[in-house]
Design a protein around this motif. Structure first.
Motif, PDB file in Angstrom:
ATOM      1  N   TRP A 151       0.806  -1.211   0.000  1.00  0.00           N
ATOM      2  CA  TRP A 151       0.000   0.000   0.000  1.00  0.00           C
ATOM      3  C   TRP A 151       0.846   1.271   0.000  1.00  0.00           C
ATOM      4  O   TRP A 151       0.360   2.342  -0.362  1.00  0.00           O
ATOM      5  N   THR A 162       0.979   1.625  -3.699  1.00  0.00           N
ATOM      6  CA  THR A 162      -0.356   1.705  -4.285  1.00  0.00           C
ATOM      7  C   THR A 162      -1.082   2.989  -3.902  1.00  0.00           C
ATOM      8  O   THR A 162      -1.809   3.563  -4.716  1.00  0.00           O
ATOM      9  N   ALA A 163      -0.909   3.470  -2.681  1.00  0.00           N
ATOM     10  CA  ALA A 163      -1.597   4.686  -2.240  1.00  0.00           C
ATOM     11  C   ALA A 163      -1.232   5.869  -3.130  1.00  0.00           C
ATOM     12  O   ALA A 163      -2.097   6.663  -3.525  1.00  0.00           O
ATOM     13  N   TYR A 164       0.046   5.997  -3.464  1.00  0.00           N
ATOM     14  CA  TYR A 164       0.495   7.086  -4.342  1.00  0.00           C
ATOM     15  C   TYR A 164      -0.110   6.936  -5.730  1.00  0.00           C
ATOM     16  O   TYR A 164      -0.662   7.883  -6.290  1.00  0.00           O
ATOM     17  N   THR A 165      -0.024   5.738  -6.268  1.00  0.00           N
ATOM     18  CA  THR A 165      -0.462   5.495  -7.640  1.00  0.00           C
ATOM     19  C   THR A 165      -1.971   5.676  -7.792  1.00  0.00           C
ATOM     20  O   THR A 165      -2.429   6.289  -8.760  1.00  0.00           O
ATOM     21  N   VAL A 166      -2.739   5.154  -6.845  1.00  0.00           N
ATOM     22  CA  VAL A 166      -4.194   5.271  -6.925  1.00  0.00           C
ATOM     23  C   VAL A 166      -4.630   6.728  -6.781  1.00  0.00           C
ATOM     24  O   VAL A 166      -5.483   7.214  -7.533  1.00  0.00           O
ATOM     25  N   ALA A 167      -4.057   7.438  -5.825  1.00  0.00           N
ATOM     26  CA  ALA A 167      -4.416   8.848  -5.648  1.00  0.00           C
ATOM     27  C   ALA A 167      -4.022   9.668  -6.872  1.00  0.00           C
ATOM     28  O   ALA A 167      -4.806  10.503  -7.346  1.00  0.00           O
ATOM     29  N   GLY A 219      -3.497   8.615 -10.081  1.00  0.00           N
ATOM     30  CA  GLY A 219      -4.318   8.270 -11.250  1.00  0.00           C
ATOM     31  C   GLY A 219      -5.768   8.665 -11.091  1.00  0.00           C
ATOM     32  O   GLY A 219      -6.415   9.117 -12.043  1.00  0.00           O
ATOM     33  N   GLY A 220      -6.297   8.524  -9.885  1.00  0.00           N
ATOM     34  CA  GLY A 220      -7.698   8.827  -9.656  1.00  0.00           C
ATOM     35  C   GLY A 220      -8.017  10.310  -9.658  1.00  0.00           C
ATOM     36  O   GLY A 220      -9.143  10.703  -9.946  1.00  0.00           O
ATOM     37  N   ALA A 257      -0.540   8.835  -0.084  1.00  0.00           N
ATOM     38  CA  ALA A 257      -1.780   9.180  -0.791  1.00  0.00           C
ATOM     39  C   ALA A 257      -1.874  10.694  -0.988  1.00  0.00           C
ATOM     40  O   ALA A 257      -2.238  11.162  -2.074  1.00  0.00           O
TER      41      ALA A 257
END
Length: 190
Positions: free
Chosen positions: A64, A67-72, A74-75, A121
């Motif tokens: 995470w 993933t937290a960086y990537t999801v925030a 991209g989203g 994030a």
């Protein structure tokens, strides 16, 4: 006749060399893009050290951090561009840079995994403000034509080596943080 010189026409700015302010803007905008891309990869090599430092046992929990960086990022990327259009590109760019830097500091000071994930994030959210507004500012700073094409070439090519460089720098920093580690410069892995 007026004592004040009129502003130069856009045609006068189309000379062979861009003005110093344009070069400075290109440098700042390109470095911001480099930071956004570099930050996505620099943590990968440091994950084992992060796990040891924060006493994390489960690899799934540690994932995470990335993933937290990537999801925030991209989203929120489209929202970042829209906010730049709505509230001003420069203002949103500066806000994104401040959020990115502040989140980096919070991540460095994190004492547990949840604080680090929250900081990553927030860093991704700052990057989502930086990336689209940097590109939009570039198209405003450079007039349409040859100068803009050259500026876009520099802007797009500078972040390319960031992924292998991020891994190499992360590995070097990890080795340098150990007392018996040999010191070296940041270089891409072989």
């Amino acid at each position: 006749m007026s004592a004040v010189d009129p502003a130069p026409s856009p045609a006068a700015l189309e000379g062979p060399h861009p003005p110093v302010r344009q070069v400075a803007a290109l440098l700042v905008l390109s470095i911001s893009q480099l930071m956004v891309v570099l930050d996505g990869s620099i943590v990968n090599v440091a994950l084992p050290a992060i796990a040891g430092g924060l006493r994390v046992d489960a690899a799934a929990d540690l994932q995470w951090v990335i993933t937290a960086y990537t999801v925030a990022f991209g989203g929120l990327l489209l929202l970042g561009g829209r906010l730049g259009d709505r509230f001003g590109r420069r203002r949103v760019f500066i806000t994104g840079a401040a959020a990115f830097a502040g989140a980096s500091l919070l991540g460095g000071l994190a004492t547990d995994l949840s604080a680090l994930i929250a900081a990553r994030a927030l860093q991704g959210a700052g990057a989502a403000l930086l990336a689209p507004t940097a590109l939009a500012l570039l198209t405003v700073v450079f007039p349409e034509g040859r100068q803009r094409h050259q500026a876009l070439g520099v802007f797009c090519s500078l972040p390319r080596p960031a992924i292998p460089t991020g891994s190499g720098c992360s590995s070097t920093m990890r080795r340098a943080s150990r007392p018996s580690a040999p010191r070296s410069t940041c270089s891409p892995p072989r």
